[in-house]
Design a protein around this motif. Structure first.
Motif, short mmCIF file in Angstrom:
data_model
loop_
_atom_site.label_atom_id
_atom_site.label_comp_id
_atom_site.label_asym_id
_atom_site.label_seq_id
_atom_site.Cartn_x
_atom_site.Cartn_y
_atom_site.Cartn_z
N UNK A 1 30.42 106.04 55.00
CA UNK A 1 31.44 106.90 54.40
C UNK A 1 32.58 105.94 54.12
N UNK A 2 32.79 104.99 55.07
CA UNK A 2 34.06 103.93 54.92
C UNK A 2 33.81 102.91 53.95
N UNK A 3 32.53 102.63 53.73
CA UNK A 3 32.09 101.69 52.72
C UNK A 3 32.09 102.07 51.43
N UNK A 4 32.06 103.56 51.30
CA UNK A 4 32.32 104.06 49.93
C UNK A 4 33.86 104.18 49.88
N UNK A 5 34.70 104.58 50.80
CA UNK A 5 36.04 104.62 50.73
C UNK A 5 36.86 103.47 50.51
N UNK A 6 36.29 102.41 51.14
CA UNK A 6 37.35 101.10 51.14
C UNK A 6 36.33 100.06 50.40
N UNK A 7 36.79 100.15 49.12
CA UNK A 7 35.80 99.24 48.26
C UNK A 7 36.44 97.95 47.88
N UNK A 8 35.57 96.84 47.79
CA UNK A 8 36.34 95.49 47.04
C UNK A 8 36.55 95.81 45.60
N UNK A 9 37.42 95.01 45.24
CA UNK A 9 37.77 95.16 43.79
C UNK A 9 36.62 94.43 42.78
N UNK A 10 36.31 95.07 41.68
CA UNK A 10 35.19 94.38 40.96
C UNK A 10 35.40 92.95 40.67
N UNK A 11 34.49 92.00 40.30
CA UNK A 11 34.71 90.64 39.90
C UNK A 11 35.29 90.57 38.76
N UNK A 12 35.96 89.73 38.51
CA UNK A 12 37.09 89.30 37.69
C UNK A 12 36.60 88.01 36.76
N UNK A 13 37.22 87.80 35.57
CA UNK A 13 36.71 86.61 34.76
C UNK A 13 38.06 85.70 35.00
N UNK A 14 37.63 84.43 34.75
CA UNK A 14 38.61 83.37 34.81
C UNK A 14 39.87 83.82 34.05
N UNK A 15 41.16 83.56 34.36
CA UNK A 15 42.40 83.94 33.94
C UNK A 15 42.96 85.50 34.00
N UNK A 16 42.02 86.14 34.71
CA UNK A 16 42.16 87.59 35.11
C UNK A 16 43.24 87.51 36.41
N UNK A 17 43.97 88.69 36.49
CA UNK A 17 44.49 88.85 38.13
C UNK A 17 43.18 88.61 39.15
N UNK A 18 43.69 87.95 39.83
CA UNK A 18 42.70 87.75 41.05
C UNK A 18 41.80 86.64 40.97
N UNK A 19 41.75 85.86 39.70
CA UNK A 19 40.89 84.87 39.59
C UNK A 19 41.58 83.90 40.65
N UNK A 20 40.33 83.03 41.25
CA UNK A 20 40.67 82.13 42.19
C UNK A 20 41.40 82.40 43.49
N UNK A 21 41.53 83.48 43.71
CA UNK A 21 42.51 83.95 44.91
C UNK A 21 41.39 84.86 45.84
N UNK A 22 41.96 85.12 47.14
CA UNK A 22 41.13 86.13 48.24
C UNK A 22 40.86 87.55 47.48
N UNK A 23 39.77 88.13 47.66
CA UNK A 23 39.47 89.53 46.97
C UNK A 23 40.29 90.22 47.72
N UNK A 24 40.69 91.34 46.86
CA UNK A 24 41.44 92.34 47.11
C UNK A 24 40.71 93.65 47.14
N UNK A 25 41.47 94.85 47.29
CA UNK A 25 40.95 96.17 47.35
C UNK A 25 40.83 96.83 45.91
N UNK A 26 39.88 97.90 45.84
CA UNK A 26 39.57 98.24 44.41
C UNK A 26 40.70 99.28 44.10
#
Length: 687
Positions: free
Chosen positions: A148-173
């Protein structure tokens, strides 16, 4: 013998007393829903669903404790509790702190401290390792909870270079605050205090903007007025000696950029062209540069390794905000003062090399450019990346991968609950290119963050190792470094607490190796949190072998989320409110030797508009909530075992003794260092 009488229906029932505590952290903690519970015993037998309701009483109100008496099938003292809401409205969730079930003179506590949205299932309070669970119903419940928790607390989708989050630690979905799981919401008092701070800050900005039309900045002292409307008793007075070498050295040694320098014993950084002839008159007793390096008196802060190749921001009207790739040499002089003696603003070009023997204006402006370098690295590396950024994937993995009854969940949750929502707000308001805060600082947050994260290692957060690596641990050679002294003591106190908790549950290294939930957790941080774009785990192990490893990781997470964040965050208004002492950007490119005049200094410093934004920003970030929870305090009783609660009490006693030691030392200091006082360190990343 007579026949054994069969039990009646009443004989198969039992009386249960159920005590329910509703949370009080939010205005909407209460619920008007019908709350029903089901108790499950050791053998899997279950009661019917039982409604909790007191006649003519408005139950489950904010902060309320309600007691209910039910007659239900006798399942003994329950090991699992199911809770179900029949909502009165679409958003009628309930923040339940804990539920105690009493049965035949015994009781069991179910610590929840979470939002019940529809239905939930929790186990009794004692923390347990998965390999020690023999009851099949508890095993099943544990697996289902993680799913249940893995469905509730999900990683953000993978991003392309230049998008928010590129090259950084992963964030929440979730891109917006209201999209996050409700458990990540900040408390009502935290939210209110932030709004109050923003209101005061915005008012100051408006007043100063209006005032600036009629009263432009004509001299350095005019910058004082930019913070006076929102200054407060708790902030430090701007030192009168801010512009002296001793004042600048002190602000680097014990300000908000604590380990911005390293001991230099042999070769200077590439591009730092200082020679013995340049500084010989500044060294004590006729010593040479090489001799003082060997004696441990020379320290270097190299901003060029961070800032070279990183783009600069521009103002709204298109002018580039300047920040030099400064390198600064500090010296512990014969008075044991930590002072700057050489600064190079353009590595490899001696026209931009300055020393304390140069003209007053040249040297003052060089120091301002260096402090601008330090400010940008502090804000986006030591503060944003090394606390907020790195801790978010750790927090997500704790909530995703560990059930509530896992001891490491209980140990780390108090330190990680807020960082996800704070970062989510930041990704909307502070970090985007073109935003007012990001564009008030010379260096873009994500550009610098991504560059540093590329070579980041988890051990960069292990403060005792960092202090040793940088060669700044010897108090006789480098006296007056109070951050170092306090951080090492505080680390030891936290490490002792963590070790006591870990060793209580894990009796040997084999227990670590056989804990599949723990192994999945560390692997999730390493592979999905850190290595999600480039397969580089950055020194975070994908599996754990020893208790020593686990203790080090948990101590690092706990210290980073509490003490280290407090040290780099809550002194920002003290450090940045007087812009000339630590500017976040400059208007003109670095000067060459002989070019500085007082007019050039004023023309180089950031204008009133950018300065106001940064003063406001630092004020907001330095604001505590009125109901902050400081280290050593655990209002959420996640651990129900008396032995572990005693460990927490011992930890609190150690912190109290540490506090007294700092206060006694500070009584004899002209400039006290307070940023690592436990009473000023929230349990978590608070803003």
């Amino acid at each position: 013998m007579g026949k054994r009488q069969s039990k009646t229906a009443n004989d198969l029932n039992a009386k249960y007393t159920i005590v329910v505590r509703t949370g009080d952290a939010y205005a909407d903690s209460n619920t008007d829903a019908d709350v029903t519970v089901m108790l499950i015993g050791q053998d899997g037998s279950a009661t019917q669903w039982k409604k909790l309701d007191n006649f003519l009483v408005d139950d489950f109100e904010k902060g309320q404790v309600n007691t209910f008496y039910i007659i239900a099938k006798d399942v003994g003292l329950p090991i699992i509790l199911r809770i179900k809401l029949k909502k009165a409205g679409a958003n009628d969730e309930w923040l339940c702190n804990n539920i105690i079930v009493k049965y035949e003179g015994k009781e069991v506590e179910f610590p929840i401290y979470d939002w019940i949205e529809d239905q939930d299932e929790v186990v009794a309070g004692k923390a347990t390792l998965p390999q020690n669970i023999t009851n099949p119903y508890l095993k099943s419940q544990r697996r289902q909870e993680i799913e249940r928790h893995q469905s509730r607390f999900r990683w953000c989708p993978r991003v392309a270079k230049g998008e928010m989050g590129w090259g950084m630690p992963r964030s929440i979905n979730g891109t917006k605050y209201n999209e996050l799981p409700k458990i990540f919401r900040q408390s009502e008092s935290m939210t209110r205090n932030r709004k109050d701070a923003r209101t005061a800050a915005k008012l100051n900005a408006l007043v100063q903007k209006f005032y600036g039309v009629f009263s432009p900045i004509d001299e350095i002292s005019d910058y004082h007025r930019l913070y006076e409307k929102i200054d407060r008793e708790t902030s430090l007075k701007v030192p009168d000696d801010w512009d002296t070498d001793e004042g600048m050295g002190r602000s680097t040694l014990n300000g908000v950029s604590q380990i911005a320098f390293f001991r230099c014993q042999d070769n200077l950084p590439s591009g730092f062209d200082v020679t013995n002839d340049d500084i010989s008159k500044l060294l004590s007793n006729g010593a040479t540069l090489q001799e003082e390096m060997q004696a441990g008196k020379i320290y270097v802060s190299d901003g060029s390794k961070y800032l070279t190749g990183v783009p600069r921001n521009s103002t709204a009207d298109g002018f580039q905000i300047e920040c030099a790739n400064s390198i600064c040499m500090f010296y512990v002089n014969s008075d044991n003062k930590f002072v700057p003696i050489a600064i190079q603003l353009v590595p490899g070009d001696r026209d931009y090399l300055f020393t304390a023997a140069d003209s007053k204006e040249d040297w003052m402006l060089a120091k301002m450019y260096y402090k601008c370098t330090e400010t940008n690295i502090h804000q986006w590396v030591y503060h944003f990346l090394y606390t907020h950024g790195i801790m978010e994937p750790v927090a997500i993995a704790v909530f995703r991968d560990l059930p509530r009854c896992h001891p490491i969940y209980k140990l780390l949750r108090p330190h990680l609950k807020n960082v996800v929502s704070i970062n989510t707000d930041g990704r909307q308001t502070l970090l985007p290119e073109g935003g007012p805060v990001n564009n008030a600082i010379a260096i873009p947050a994500l550009g610098l963050g991504a560059k540093v994260f590329e070579t980041f290692k988890f051990e960069d957060l292990i403060i005792p190792k960092v202090i040793k690596k940088y060669g700044v641990g010897d108090a006789e050679v480098l006296p007056g470094f109070y951050y170092r002294d306090d951080a090492i003591q505080l680390w030891k106190i936290m490490e002792k607490y963590v070790a006591n908790v870990v060793n209580y549950y894990y009796h040997c290294d084999k227990d670590i190796q056989e804990d599949d939930e723990l192994q999945y957790w560390t692997n999730d941080i390493a592979m999905e949190g850190f290595a999600w774009q480039d397969s580089n785990t950055r020194g975070m192990p994908t599996s754990l072998e020893t208790r020593e490893q686990l203790i080090e990781i948990c101590t690092t997470v706990m210290f980073t989320s509490s003490a280290q964040h407090a040290a780099v965050n809550f002194g920002q208004f003290d450090a940045y409110k007087f812009i000339p002492s630590m500017p976040a950007g400059m208007r003109l490119p670095p000067h060459k030797k002989g070019e500085a005049t007082m007019k050039r200094i004023l023309d180089s410093l950031p204008g009133q508009e950018l300065s106001i934004v940064y003063v406001v920003f630092s004020f907001i970030l330095s604001t505590y909530s009125e109901k902050e929870v400081f280290i050593g305090n655990y209002p959420e009783k996640l651990f129900t075992e008396e032995a572990v609660q005693n460990i927490q009490e011992s930890y609190k006693s150690d912190l109290d003794a540490f506090t007294e030691g700092i206060k006694q030392r500070n009584e004899n200091l002209e400039f006290p260092y307070n940023y690592l006082l436990p009473e000023r360190i929230p349990n978590y990343i608070a803003i």
